[in-house]
Write a protein that holds these residues in place. Sequence first.
Motif, PDB file in Angstrom:
ATOM      1  N   GLU A 165      25.138 -34.206 -14.310  1.00 47.98           N
ATOM      2  CA  GLU A 165      24.880 -34.606 -12.916  1.00 47.98           C
ATOM      3  C   GLU A 165      25.599 -35.896 -12.560  1.00 47.98           C
ATOM      4  OE1 GLU A 165      21.282 -35.871 -15.450  1.00 47.98           O
ATOM      5  OE2 GLU A 165      22.567 -34.116 -15.203  1.00 47.98           O
ATOM      6  N   ALA A 166      25.863 -36.760 -13.559  1.00 42.90           N
ATOM      7  CA  ALA A 166      26.613 -37.985 -13.278  1.00 42.90           C
ATOM      8  C   ALA A 166      28.030 -37.649 -12.824  1.00 42.90           C
ATOM      9  CB  ALA A 166      26.651 -38.880 -14.519  1.00 42.90           C
ATOM     10  N   LEU A 167      28.661 -36.649 -13.435  1.00 43.52           N
ATOM     11  CA  LEU A 167      30.001 -36.236 -13.030  1.00 43.52           C
ATOM     12  C   LEU A 167      29.969 -35.593 -11.648  1.00 43.52           C
ATOM     13  CD1 LEU A 167      31.239 -34.648 -16.375  1.00 43.52           C
ATOM     14  CD2 LEU A 167      31.574 -36.964 -15.546  1.00 43.52           C
ATOM     15  N   THR A 168      28.966 -34.771 -11.418  1.00 47.25           N
ATOM     16  CA  THR A 168      28.856 -34.107 -10.115  1.00 47.25           C
ATOM     17  C   THR A 168      28.729 -35.141  -9.002  1.00 47.25           C
ATOM     18  OG1 THR A 168      27.775 -32.231 -11.182  1.00 47.25           O
ATOM     19  CG2 THR A 168      27.525 -32.424  -8.809  1.00 47.25           C
ATOM     20  N   ARG A 169      27.985 -36.185  -9.272  1.00 43.97           N
ATOM     21  CA  ARG A 169      27.791 -37.227  -8.261  1.00 43.97           C
ATOM     22  C   ARG A 169      29.087 -37.986  -7.985  1.00 43.97           C
ATOM     23  NH1 ARG A 169      24.414 -39.890 -10.837  1.00 43.97           N
ATOM     24  NH2 ARG A 169      25.654 -41.699 -11.451  1.00 43.97           N
ATOM     25  N   LEU A 170      29.898 -38.202  -9.021  1.00 48.68           N
ATOM     26  CA  LEU A 170      31.101 -39.010  -8.863  1.00 48.68           C
ATOM     27  C   LEU A 170      32.313 -38.209  -8.380  1.00 48.68           C
ATOM     28  CD1 LEU A 170      30.868 -41.203 -12.079  1.00 48.68           C
ATOM     29  CD2 LEU A 170      30.417 -41.930  -9.740  1.00 48.68           C
ATOM     30  N   VAL A 171      32.464 -36.990  -8.878  1.00 46.05           N
ATOM     31  CA  VAL A 171      33.686 -36.223  -8.627  1.00 46.05           C
ATOM     32  C   VAL A 171      33.440 -35.026  -7.719  1.00 46.05           C
ATOM     33  CG1 VAL A 171      35.612 -35.004  -9.726  1.00 46.05           C
ATOM     34  CG2 VAL A 171      34.591 -36.985 -10.848  1.00 46.05           C
ATOM     35  N   GLY A 172      32.287 -34.394  -7.862  1.00 54.30           N
ATOM     36  CA  GLY A 172      32.005 -33.214  -7.058  1.00 54.30           C
ATOM     37  C   GLY A 172      31.548 -32.059  -7.930  1.00 54.30           C
ATOM     38  N   GLY A 173      31.172 -30.983  -7.282  1.00 57.96           N
ATOM     39  CA  GLY A 173      30.587 -29.848  -7.981  1.00 57.96           C
ATOM     40  C   GLY A 173      31.511 -29.176  -8.967  1.00 57.96           C
ATOM     41  N   GLY A 174      32.819 -29.253  -8.792  1.00 56.85           N
ATOM     42  CA  GLY A 174      33.749 -28.600  -9.714  1.00 56.85           C
ATOM     43  C   GLY A 174      34.134 -29.444 -10.900  1.00 56.85           C
ATOM     44  N   ALA A 175      33.432 -30.564 -11.098  1.00 55.59           N
ATOM     45  CA  ALA A 175      33.817 -31.493 -12.155  1.00 55.59           C
ATOM     46  C   ALA A 175      33.458 -30.940 -13.527  1.00 55.59           C
ATOM     47  CB  ALA A 175      33.118 -32.833 -11.944  1.00 55.59           C
ATOM     48  N   SER A 176      34.368 -31.115 -14.459  1.00 59.24           N
ATOM     49  CA  SER A 176      34.097 -30.778 -15.856  1.00 59.24           C
ATOM     50  C   SER A 176      35.085 -31.538 -16.727  1.00 59.24           C
ATOM     51  CB  SER A 176      34.237 -29.270 -16.104  1.00 59.24           C
ATOM     52  OG  SER A 176      35.566 -28.849 -15.867  1.00 59.24           O
ATOM     53  N   VAL A 177      34.614 -31.970 -17.878  1.00 58.25           N
ATOM     54  CA  VAL A 177      35.468 -32.693 -18.822  1.00 58.25           C
ATOM     55  C   VAL A 177      36.145 -31.666 -19.722  1.00 58.25           C
ATOM     56  CG1 VAL A 177      35.544 -34.387 -20.678  1.00 58.25           C
ATOM     57  CG2 VAL A 177      33.964 -34.708 -18.768  1.00 58.25           C
ATOM     58  N   ILE A 178      37.458 -31.639 -19.718  1.00 59.69           N
ATOM     59  CA  ILE A 178      38.188 -30.653 -20.514  1.00 59.69           C
ATOM     60  C   ILE A 178      38.674 -31.222 -21.840  1.00 59.69           C
ATOM     61  CG2 ILE A 178      38.893 -29.284 -18.526  1.00 59.69           C
ATOM     62  CD1 ILE A 178      41.563 -30.669 -18.560  1.00 59.69           C
ATOM     63  N   ALA A 179      38.665 -32.554 -22.001  1.00 55.54           N
ATOM     64  CA  ALA A 179      39.042 -33.180 -23.270  1.00 55.54           C
ATOM     65  C   ALA A 179      38.618 -34.639 -23.227  1.00 55.54           C
ATOM     66  CB  ALA A 179      40.545 -33.069 -23.529  1.00 55.54           C
ATOM     67  N   ALA A 180      38.335 -35.204 -24.402  1.00 55.45           N
ATOM     68  CA  ALA A 180      37.909 -36.597 -24.488  1.00 55.45           C
ATOM     69  C   ALA A 180      38.620 -37.275 -25.651  1.00 55.45           C
ATOM     70  CB  ALA A 180      36.395 -36.683 -24.675  1.00 55.45           C
ATOM     71  N   VAL A 181      39.019 -38.530 -25.410  1.00 58.67           N
ATOM     72  CA  VAL A 181      39.681 -39.352 -26.423  1.00 58.67           C
ATOM     73  C   VAL A 181      38.854 -40.614 -26.593  1.00 58.67           C
ATOM     74  CG1 VAL A 181      41.780 -40.570 -27.083  1.00 58.67           C
ATOM     75  CG2 VAL A 181      41.941 -38.447 -25.755  1.00 58.67           C
ATOM     76  N   ASN A 182      38.390 -40.859 -27.800  1.00 55.93           N
ATOM     77  CA  ASN A 182      37.538 -42.008 -28.084  1.00 55.93           C
ATOM     78  C   ASN A 182      38.324 -43.041 -28.884  1.00 55.93           C
ATOM     79  OD1 ASN A 182      35.120 -43.570 -28.341  1.00 55.93           O
ATOM     80  ND2 ASN A 182      34.904 -42.791 -30.425  1.00 55.93           N
ATOM     81  N   LEU A 183      38.213 -44.302 -28.477  1.00 55.34           N
ATOM     82  CA  LEU A 183      38.905 -45.412 -29.135  1.00 55.34           C
ATOM     83  C   LEU A 183      37.860 -46.289 -29.801  1.00 55.34           C
ATOM     84  CD1 LEU A 183      41.304 -46.253 -26.168  1.00 55.34           C
ATOM     85  CD2 LEU A 183      41.816 -44.870 -28.197  1.00 55.34           C
ATOM     86  N   ASP A 184      37.919 -46.391 -31.117  1.00 58.05           N
ATOM     87  CA  ASP A 184      36.873 -47.102 -31.851  1.00 58.05           C
ATOM     88  C   ASP A 184      37.494 -47.879 -33.007  1.00 58.05           C
ATOM     89  OD1 ASP A 184      34.526 -48.002 -32.931  1.00 58.05           O
ATOM     90  OD2 ASP A 184      33.603 -46.037 -33.158  1.00 58.05           O
TER      91      ASP A 184
END
Length: 594
Positions: A165-184
Amino acid sequence: MPLLVAAFSLGRPDRLPPPRLEPSFDQRSATFFARELARRFPDRSPGSRGAAEAADWVDARFTDVGLDAQRDEFSAELAGLGEVPLVNLIAVAPGRSPEMILVMAHRDNSGRSPGANDNASGTGALLELARNVDVTRPAHTLVFLSTDGGAFGGVGAARFATRPEALTRLVGGGASVIAAVNLDAIAGGRPPRLLFGGDAARSPSATLVATADETIAAETDHPPERPAGFAQLIDLGFPFTLHEQGPFVAHGTPAVTLTTGGERPEATTADSLAAIDADQLAALGRSAQDLVLRLDATAELARGTQSYVYAGARTIRGWTIQFALLAALLPFLVATVDLFARCRRRRVALAPALRSLASRIGVWAWAGVLFLVFVAAGALPSGVGRPISPDASVAGDWPVAVLAALGILGALGWLVARPRLVPRTATAREDELGGHLAAMIVLGLVALVVAGTNPYSLLFLLPSLHAWLWLPHISRENVPLRLLVWAAGFAGVLLLVGSFATRFGLGWDAPWYLLALVSVGYVAPPLLVAALVWGAIAGQIGALAVGRYTPYPAPGERPARGPIREALRQVVLTTRRRRARRPLDADERDVDSA
């Protein structure tokens, strides 16, 4: 046929093509951000004043580069810290597509040092990548996520991964994360490392992993280190990672972590400003930018999660590993069915053996209930079901008094059940065979439950299945060999404990750490129940090995009182006898004389 299976089980993953734009990552800028964060806010432990001020500082840096960061404020109970307020910062750079590529880094630390490498370096690189967003002009929406609670089990990342729901609020209903890169911890002195294990028996797209591998090798002239093939198999059997790609992979989003740390982040006591390697920071920062640019051009090729073991330049597909583990289960099931048929032909009674095993399961269930009561009472660690930081005091401080009390109360449960489980006379060979068959039948059911929950977890169960199956074939007089066969069944458990002891640097604290994971709810309930039943089976097999097994008495052979009533009766009688032996004081003598 074997060659055909081998051909389909191995694969060489594709790599995404190089981007049209060269990485524009600036070493000086990223290093400045990292040093400034560590210098100004050395204590960024969750819930501290430094953590709140660090969040405001990162928020201001996003604003400086033209991004409006949204604050996702929440609270969570962290093992060793209690309930603390946390905040994720989410900065969105819109692209032509609402589908998102996520770049993230946690900004918190344990508070024992400035956390310059872990993870001011990752935050510095994150801010530098955000500063370059105008240059990249992304086709996909880029999301820059600064998480809280990353040093304590990736709590912030888990919240973002599980709350769309955080993504939907920021980007819209079609929002989805297709890949993630983590820096640690990307500015340490150790060689670069690529991590991709998840919180579930899944792996990110092999294309994403191979591409990340190539981008790091291009910048550092050496391929990154990654977990060995057998370590990856263990991680599929008991999914666990201390890094923030874990919750994303578990929820179907391909994600990788770029780091210079190991499976366990380096000791925080030496993580000072002087420990930052600016060249390493720049190399992995450019690798991350190169990876993001490739994903932005052809992200569709790196979608989804699956399961596999990455060995060299090839992948061993997960279905073949599952097939091999299930195939290893079949001989045990066939042998158990054959043993059942033989016992039926010899008219071996199975019901007393099952009652004996049920009584042992009751003892282990009693211990499990006690454990949960101790957790609810606050005597054992509690918190959100996430990995516990190995640097937290709760990870290494054994609650000796609590564990002793738990052991004593658990032993009382055994004393209640013991009178009907120890032999009064020599046990017949047929009765021992029935006891072994009952244990094997229930062990087979446990194996099927484990296979249905996570087939890779059979890795830890198969040694007991195949070792304990041979026990009836060993002479009753050869007790040392029977004990050796019984002990061989614990090889799977030792493999898991040894993995935590060595790979995560826990040493002798590994058994307690695993118990603490159970205490905070990280272990799935079906696997916990299966472990308790397995413990009862191990008890019955051990009794058979040393010749201390007896079938549970039939209803007509039992005393009038059950074990619980008999235990209460013995307590009352003991109390009365002590009172009778105690000398009366003056007041009691006066009362008696009156």
